[in-house]
Design an enzyme around this catalytic site. Structure first.
Site, PDB file in Angstrom:
ATOM      1  N   LYS A 187     -75.444 -27.879  92.803  1.00  0.00           N
ATOM      2  CA  LYS A 187     -75.002 -28.445  94.379  1.00  0.00           C
ATOM      3  C   LYS A 187     -73.738 -27.762  94.875  1.00  0.00           C
ATOM      4  CE  LYS A 187     -73.622 -31.190  97.756  1.00  0.00           C
ATOM      5  NZ  LYS A 187     -72.548 -30.062  98.183  1.00  0.00           N
ATOM      6  N   GLU A 261     -63.389 -31.252  86.229  1.00  0.00           N
ATOM      7  CA  GLU A 261     -62.356 -30.397  86.354  1.00  0.00           C
ATOM      8  C   GLU A 261     -61.711 -30.567  87.724  1.00  0.00           C
ATOM      9  OE1 GLU A 261     -60.167 -27.958  87.245  1.00  0.00           O
ATOM     10  OE2 GLU A 261     -61.560 -26.445  87.325  1.00  0.00           O
ATOM     11  N   CYS A 295     -57.185 -24.227  91.679  1.00  0.00           N
ATOM     12  CA  CYS A 295     -56.953 -25.535  91.165  1.00  0.00           C
ATOM     13  C   CYS A 295     -55.619 -25.537  90.167  1.00  0.00           C
ATOM     14  CB  CYS A 295     -58.189 -26.087  90.342  1.00  0.00           C
ATOM     15  SG  CYS A 295     -58.697 -24.948  89.135  1.00  0.00           S
ATOM     16  N   GLU A 396     -51.627 -32.509  95.415  1.00  0.00           N
ATOM     17  CA  GLU A 396     -52.009 -31.334  95.517  1.00  0.00           C
ATOM     18  C   GLU A 396     -52.407 -30.764  97.008  1.00  0.00           C
ATOM     19  OE1 GLU A 396     -56.278 -30.856  94.118  1.00  0.00           O
ATOM     20  OE2 GLU A 396     -55.610 -29.100  93.106  1.00  0.00           O
TER      21      GLU A 396
END
Ligand code: NAD
Length: 492
Positions: A187, A261, A295, A396
């Site tokens: 996906k 993750e 990331c 973040e």
């Protein structure tokens, strides 16, 4: 629909939804937009829960089909290598598809993204024939027994991926899952489905049985339907911490295997003895590369006070030197953010930081008048003297925004580095071996880079401590996520 002029000849993959060999008709579509222009160039089908059910059903059927289940490991290796061969032969097109979807410069997708995806596929293509269990005997029972273990594929894997490195992060999941003998439903993020769709098409072309690698396009609701589907045995996810938490919650009823993750707020520490000619450009690009949409970007910078001003000046110069431009422009080294939504989010962070009195060295994101169209460009931004409790030091951002803070001794630097909910990666620049090893030991992060940046590799595990995730990808370690050990105990 408008295609960026530089990609006028690019042939898009087949965008239709497929369950094994059957075509599905979606009722709803999402616009696929070029981040460099803000223009829609394609409509992507949004799979409903019923479509997801059909696609997972085909993946389950393929998992049990002798055409895949009984394929000798060496034949599985050959198929994986054939897919890698096809990707190599089609590298320019794959790179163009990835650049069009993400806004990344073509010079980067041709040399970083697509070669990395191929490298991961080749690395795991070598595993199927080597996934042996082990033999032994019982340690506590009398009599003679022979015991051995089998390593069996877990079943249907849902691979759910984000938009920042679409084909790379998909391959981190697909390659070990297929090597283990699982079937995969991928996906992709709604913003970046193109390379996933082409990959599934190529898998069919090189001879993977129908249903072994499928793609389901759509939005968060599509992802949620996939993540909670009872016939999905394992979910491998990369993306935001909030979505990771909802996937973990959805795994509870069926006790699915889950690896996550997630986000990061990774520290970069520049010591007084560091080689600044290396540390400055690396710390800058460790944050600004891919417009900060990485990331494990080093987004908190801690610099020894004795070299703080020199480092800030150097990093601001690296930021100012970034050539921003359209993804088809070969001179461009830095693209826009993925979407208007992401641009608004990043702008919100810098606006609030400035309102809280945090100063910038040089420009703060914002307007890029030299770039035409409605692209979501955001210039590299360096904020200085950021207090450890500021929002910009804790959340973040996922944009090219670096928050710098001086430190006086290594104890303080390590305490600052560990003062985060996240624990994905960390960077240390020093010439002193003891400082390097001791900080690698004490920093709470899944990966510590010493005097280097951004070297994820199929040979070594990658993943996060704390809120950065659960489990590891890459290395031989990831194979355990796709294999169930089974013990066979035999009385002799
Ligand atoms: P996201 O986590 O919402 O999306 C990632 C993937 O999950 C997409 O394919 C999405 O469709 C799917 N998804 C969304 N909701 C889902 C659900 N409930 N169940 C299952 N799948 C679902 O990330 P985003 O909205 O694209 O980005 C938001 C923020 O996430 C970014 O600003 C950034 O901070 C972070 N992010 C992190 C990474 C990373 O590599 N760690 C990558 C991209 C984004």
């Amino acid at each position: 629909m408008t295609m960026q002029a530089g990609f006028a000849d690019l042939v898009l993959p087949d965008l239709s939804l497929r369950a094994g060999g059957d075509l599905l008709r979606a009722d709803r579509h999402l616009a696929d937009e070029d981040p460099c222009t803000g223009e829609r160039f394609a409509d992507i089908p949004v799979a409903s829960a019923a479509d997801v059910d059909a696609i997972v059903g085909a993946a389950k059927k393929a998992f049990r089909d002798p055409a895949w289940r009984d394929l000798p490991p060496l034949a599985r290796e050959r198929l994986l290598h054939r897919l890698a061969d096809a990707m190599e032969a089609e590298l320019p097109r794959l790179a163009a598809l990835e650049s069009l979807d993400t806004g990344k410069p073509i010079a980067i997708t041709e040399t970083v993204d697509i070669p990395a995806a191929i490298a991961w596929l080749r690395s795991y293509a070598g595993w199927p024939g080597k996934l042996a269990g082990r033999a032994g005997t019982l340690s506590a029972s009398p009599g003679r027994y022979h015991v051995y273990t089998r390593r069996e594929p877990v079943g249907v894997v849902a691979a759910i991926t984000p938009w920042n490195f679409p084909i790379v992060l998909a391959m981190w999941k697909i390659a070990p899952a297929l090597a283990a003998g699982c079937t995969v439903v991928l996906k992709p993020a709604p913003e970046t489905p193109l390379t996933a769709l082409r990959l599934a098409e190529m898998a069919r072309e090189v001879g993977f049985p129908a249903g072994v690698l499928s793609v389901v396009t759509g939005d968060g609701a599509t992802g949620a339907a996939l993540a909670r589907h009872p016939d999905v045995a394992k979910v491998a996810f990369t993306g935001s911490t909030a979505t990771g938490q909802s996937i973990l919650a959805a795994s509870v009823p069926d006790l699915k295997r889950v690896t996550l993750e997630l986000g990061g707020k990774s520290p970069s520490i520049i010591c007084a003895d560091a080689d600044l000619s290396q540390a400055i450009p690396q710390a800058a690009m460790g944050c600004f590369f891919n417009s900060g949409q990485v990331c494990y970007a080093g987004t908190r910078l801690y610099v020894h006070r004795s070299v703080y001003e020199q480092v800030l000046e150097g990093i601001a110069a690296v930021g100012a030197g970034q050539v921003m431009g359209a993804s088809s422009d070969r001179a461009s080294l830095m693209g826009p953010l993925i979407s208007a939504r992401q641009h608004e989010k990043v702008t919100g962070f810098t606006t609030r930081a400035r309102a809280a009195g945090i100063e910038a060295v040089g420009p703060v994101g914002g307007a890029t008048p030299q770039l035409p169209g409605r692209g979501h460009y955001f210039a590299p931004t360096l904020l200085r003297d950021v207090p450890p409790d500021a929002e910009i030091a804790r959340e973040e951002v996922f944009g090219p925004v670096l928050a710098a803070t001086p430190f006086d001794d290594m104890e303080e630097a390590i305490a600052l580095a560990n003062d985060s909910a996240y624990g994905l990666a960390a960077h240390v620049w020093t010439r002193d071996l003891a400082t390097a090893h001791l900080s690698a030991e004490r920093i709470e992060a899944g990966t510590v880079f010493v005097n280097c940046i951004m070297l994820a590799d199929p040979a070594f595990p990658f993943g996060g401590m704390k809120m950065s995730g659960i489990g590891r990808e890459n290395g031989p370690e990831v194979l355990d996520a796709y294999l169930e050990p089974k013990s066979v105990v035999m009385a002799l």
